[in-house]
Design a protein around this motif. Structure first.
Motif, PDB file in Angstrom:
ATOM      1  N   THR A 141       8.393   0.733   9.519  1.00  0.00           N
ATOM      2  CA  THR A 141       7.255  -0.796   9.428  1.00  0.00           C
ATOM      3  C   THR A 141       6.857  -1.160   8.006  1.00  0.00           C
ATOM      4  O   THR A 141       7.010  -0.361   7.011  1.00  0.00           O
ATOM      5  CB  THR A 141       6.192  -0.562  10.233  1.00  0.00           C
ATOM      6  N   LYS A 142       6.593  -2.359   7.939  1.00  0.00           N
ATOM      7  CA  LYS A 142       5.925  -2.814   6.812  1.00  0.00           C
ATOM      8  C   LYS A 142       4.753  -3.754   6.767  1.00  0.00           C
ATOM      9  O   LYS A 142       4.867  -4.797   7.639  1.00  0.00           O
ATOM     10  CB  LYS A 142       7.149  -3.541   5.524  1.00  0.00           C
ATOM     11  N   PHE A 143       3.627  -3.429   6.473  1.00  0.00           N
ATOM     12  CA  PHE A 143       2.457  -4.274   6.717  1.00  0.00           C
ATOM     13  C   PHE A 143       2.241  -5.388   5.734  1.00  0.00           C
ATOM     14  O   PHE A 143       2.599  -5.163   4.395  1.00  0.00           O
ATOM     15  CB  PHE A 143       1.091  -3.261   6.482  1.00  0.00           C
ATOM     16  N   LEU A 144       2.153  -6.555   6.267  1.00  0.00           N
ATOM     17  CA  LEU A 144       2.177  -7.744   5.178  1.00  0.00           C
ATOM     18  C   LEU A 144       0.882  -8.292   5.295  1.00  0.00           C
ATOM     19  O   LEU A 144       0.968  -9.298   4.763  1.00  0.00           O
ATOM     20  CB  LEU A 144       3.329  -8.438   5.724  1.00  0.00           C
ATOM     21  N   GLY A 145      -0.031  -7.945   5.767  1.00  0.00           N
ATOM     22  CA  GLY A 145      -1.408  -8.323   5.447  1.00  0.00           C
ATOM     23  C   GLY A 145      -1.868  -8.737   6.950  1.00  0.00           C
ATOM     24  O   GLY A 145      -2.364  -7.922   7.639  1.00  0.00           O
ATOM     25  N   ASN A 146      -1.547  -9.884   7.375  1.00  0.00           N
ATOM     26  CA  ASN A 146      -1.847 -10.475   8.928  1.00  0.00           C
ATOM     27  C   ASN A 146      -0.630 -10.061   9.635  1.00  0.00           C
ATOM     28  O   ASN A 146      -0.897 -10.683  10.632  1.00  0.00           O
ATOM     29  CB  ASN A 146      -2.317 -11.775   8.817  1.00  0.00           C
ATOM     30  N   SER A 147       0.377  -9.537   9.436  1.00  0.00           N
ATOM     31  CA  SER A 147       1.709  -9.254  10.132  1.00  0.00           C
ATOM     32  C   SER A 147       2.160  -7.781   9.681  1.00  0.00           C
ATOM     33  O   SER A 147       2.024  -7.364   8.585  1.00  0.00           O
ATOM     34  CB  SER A 147       2.667 -10.456   9.864  1.00  0.00           C
ATOM     35  N   VAL A 148       2.969  -7.331  10.802  1.00  0.00           N
ATOM     36  CA  VAL A 148       3.824  -6.288  10.504  1.00  0.00           C
ATOM     37  C   VAL A 148       5.148  -6.432  10.903  1.00  0.00           C
ATOM     38  O   VAL A 148       5.494  -6.926  11.894  1.00  0.00           O
ATOM     39  CB  VAL A 148       3.123  -5.275  11.362  1.00  0.00           C
ATOM     40  N   ASP A 149       6.381  -6.065  10.079  1.00  0.00           N
ATOM     41  CA  ASP A 149       7.783  -6.180  10.340  1.00  0.00           C
ATOM     42  C   ASP A 149       7.761  -4.870  10.875  1.00  0.00           C
ATOM     43  O   ASP A 149       7.570  -3.475  10.201  1.00  0.00           O
ATOM     44  CB  ASP A 149       8.300  -6.360   9.316  1.00  0.00           C
ATOM     45  N   VAL A 150       8.638  -4.668  12.093  1.00  0.00           N
ATOM     46  CA  VAL A 150       8.945  -3.341  12.625  1.00  0.00           C
ATOM     47  C   VAL A 150      10.486  -3.229  12.682  1.00  0.00           C
ATOM     48  O   VAL A 150      11.237  -4.087  13.456  1.00  0.00           O
ATOM     49  CB  VAL A 150       8.448  -3.010  14.174  1.00  0.00           C
ATOM     50  N   TYR A 151      11.075  -1.984  12.149  1.00  0.00           N
ATOM     51  CA  TYR A 151      12.580  -2.000  11.971  1.00  0.00           C
ATOM     52  C   TYR A 151      12.825  -0.838  12.934  1.00  0.00           C
ATOM     53  O   TYR A 151      12.556   0.356  12.588  1.00  0.00           O
ATOM     54  CB  TYR A 151      13.049  -1.787  10.689  1.00  0.00           C
ATOM     55  N   PRO A 152      13.662  -0.924  14.111  1.00  0.00           N
ATOM     56  CA  PRO A 152      14.171   0.040  14.828  1.00  0.00           C
ATOM     57  C   PRO A 152      15.078   0.894  14.170  1.00  0.00           C
ATOM     58  O   PRO A 152      16.203   0.835  14.494  1.00  0.00           O
ATOM     59  CB  PRO A 152      14.612  -0.613  16.076  1.00  0.00           C
ATOM     60  N   VAL A 153      14.769   1.738  13.291  1.00  0.00           N
ATOM     61  CA  VAL A 153      15.728   2.995  12.842  1.00  0.00           C
ATOM     62  C   VAL A 153      15.852   3.911  13.671  1.00  0.00           C
ATOM     63  O   VAL A 153      15.181   4.973  13.910  1.00  0.00           O
ATOM     64  CB  VAL A 153      15.106   3.559  11.694  1.00  0.00           C
ATOM     65  N   GLY A 154      16.973   3.646  14.751  1.00  0.00           N
ATOM     66  CA  GLY A 154      17.203   4.519  15.812  1.00  0.00           C
ATOM     67  C   GLY A 154      18.741   4.414  16.282  1.00  0.00           C
ATOM     68  O   GLY A 154      19.576   3.650  15.787  1.00  0.00           O
TER      69      GLY A 154
END
Length: 458
Positions: free
Chosen positions: A195-208
């Motif tokens: 994940t990457k926290f961007l302040g008021n949002s979060v990007d979620v990358y499904p490393v799977g």
């Protein structure tokens, strides 16, 4: 993936969508549903607003003073991975763990049964890719599931003849492994969210890595899902979008499904929409697919230009099941089923997510107790780690083994865990002893993911 050249203007949207360096390069701001018009358009402000914030507060997500305090605390973490950076307040959680959320992919498992029964290789991918899309209706919930404790498990039975098991195999980085099986398919996954926290949002990358094996012919399917973005995490109305490509590849034949999740624009344009094709191993389109991941998916045979074949019609392959009205956590009936003991096998493992005291307290609406229990479990996990390291031991999962395989993903390399078969032996022994047919008083089982002594000297 290329395709024959064509006159894009005369051939229509599907033809345009299958041309160029990327088959979806011309579809970023267009879609089938977009060309047909919209009904019941939902207004979405990507940045959030005052009305959205008030609506979230009414739903119980934030009170003004909590939101402001949390924002001050979280600002220093902007750009960080949120999976392990900070202890999060229980108010943003749902009463389910990530292991249980993994099991939600089994709700429409009948689609994999149909894929196994189908003799048409392209229909197999129509069914299987629709199965992969179906879970996104449940994934639009904006509450956060609990991070599993190291060694925690989740078992599911009594659904479609499936035996499902998931285990938390690593704490840092957080990794889970899962295995499911019935008479038609086996399902194996190793999951490591980034994940990457961007302040008021979060990007979620499904490393799977997700693999489905269809038993009749031994066909192996590999799934790469799109990334996800959680908008307005703190300010405004929280909502989720998953723009990008989903690719499901038949590793046995080389056929593949490539489906594009349209990004949500202002006033909700493009939200929920999915368009794409089933391609053969020569990269020729054979089936077109379109729909909305929160409603239904349909398919139709197509020619080499991606246009519908004459005298064929669009047919529905999947639609979302009825959902409870006004559910606090936006749960489906299946999500409630997952949380219940109706789907638990006899003699439930003491490491099962259902038994977590923080999860159960939140389900009962006691936020104070849920927060205290969550802190207590996290401290027990830290204590277990200190004791283990003091003895020179390494944690070893009980039901999954770490392999030497490392597979690349679009978001980083992934170590692969493999189901070792011991759970099947364990469950057979329980059933043979009569335990599978005995009602278990689960209230007498204390949650304990470390009960098996999974510590090995290496």
């Amino acid at each position: 993936m290329g395709s024959p050249k064509k006159n894009e203007e005369s051939k229509g949207f599907f033809a345009a969508m299958s041309s160029g360096l990327s088959m979806f390069s011309n579809a970023m701001h267009r879609s089938v549903n977009g060309m047909l018009g919209y009904e019941g358009v939902e207004v979405v402000n990507p940045e959030g607003g005052k009305d959205d914030a008030e609506e979230e507060a009414q739903r119980g997500r934030w009170r003004q003073e909590e939101r402001d305090s949390y924002w001050k605390m979280m600002q220093k973490y902007i750009g960080s991975d949120v999976t392990s950076m900070v202890t999060l307040p229980v108010i943003i959680f749902e009463p389910m763990t990530m292991l249980q959320k993994m099991a939600e992919l089994m709700e429409y498992s009948y689609l994999l049964d149909r894929a196994d029964e189908s003799e048409d290789p392209y229909m197999r991918l129509v069914y299987a890719s629709s199965w992969a899309i179906s879970v996104y209706f449940a994934y639009q919930r904006t509450w956060k599931p609990f991070n599993p404790i190291l060694g925690e498990t989740y078992e599911m039975a009594n659904h479609g003849g499936i035996t499902f098991l998931a285990e938390q195999v690593s704490h840092h980085p957080p990794m889970s492994a899962g295995h499911a099986e019935n008479e038609h398919f086996t399902y194996d996954v190793t999951s490591k969210l980034k994940t990457k926290f961007l302040g008021n949002s979060v990007d979620v990358y499904p490393v799977g890595r997700t693999r489905v094996t269809l038993k009749r012919d031994g066909v192996v399917l590999d799934l790469v899902p799109p990334p996800t973005k959680v908008h307005n995490l703190i300010f405004g109305r929280t909502w989720i979008d998953s723009p990008g490509e989903m690719v499901m590849t038949n590793l046995t034949t080389g056929d593949k499904a490539v489906l594009y999740f349209q990004p949500c624009g202002w006033f909700g344009t493009g939200r929920y929409e999915v368009d794409g094709y089933i391609y053969n191993s020569s990269e020729e389109p054979k089936m077109l697919m379109t729909g909305k991941w929160n409603e239904r998916m349909s398919y139709q045979p197509c020619d080499s230009d991606g246009e519908p074949l004459p005298e064929t019609e669009m047919k529905e392959v999947w639609h979302v099941a009825d959902v409870p009205p006004n559910d606090k956590f936006q749960y489906t009936y299946f999500a409630h089923k997952i949380n219940s003991f109706d789907t638990a096998p006899g003699k439930l493992l003491a490491s099962d997510s259902r038994l977590r005291p923080d999860r159960y307290a939140l389900e009962m609406g006691d936020l104070s107790k849920a927060g205290n229990e969550k802190s207590s479990l996290e401290e027990k996990q830290r204590t277990e780690k200190r004791n283990r390291e003091a003895k020179g031991h390494n944690f070893r999962p009980r039901w999954f083994d770490l392999t030497e395989e490392v597979t690349p993903t679009p978001w980083g390399d992934l170590e692969i865990y493999q189901y070792n078969g011991k759970y099947t032996q364990h469950r057979a022994a329980v059933d043979n002893s009569g335990g599978g047919d005995v009602d278990v008083d689960v209230s007498s089982i204390e949650f304990n993911p470390w009960q098996y002594g999974n510590l090995s000297t290496e």
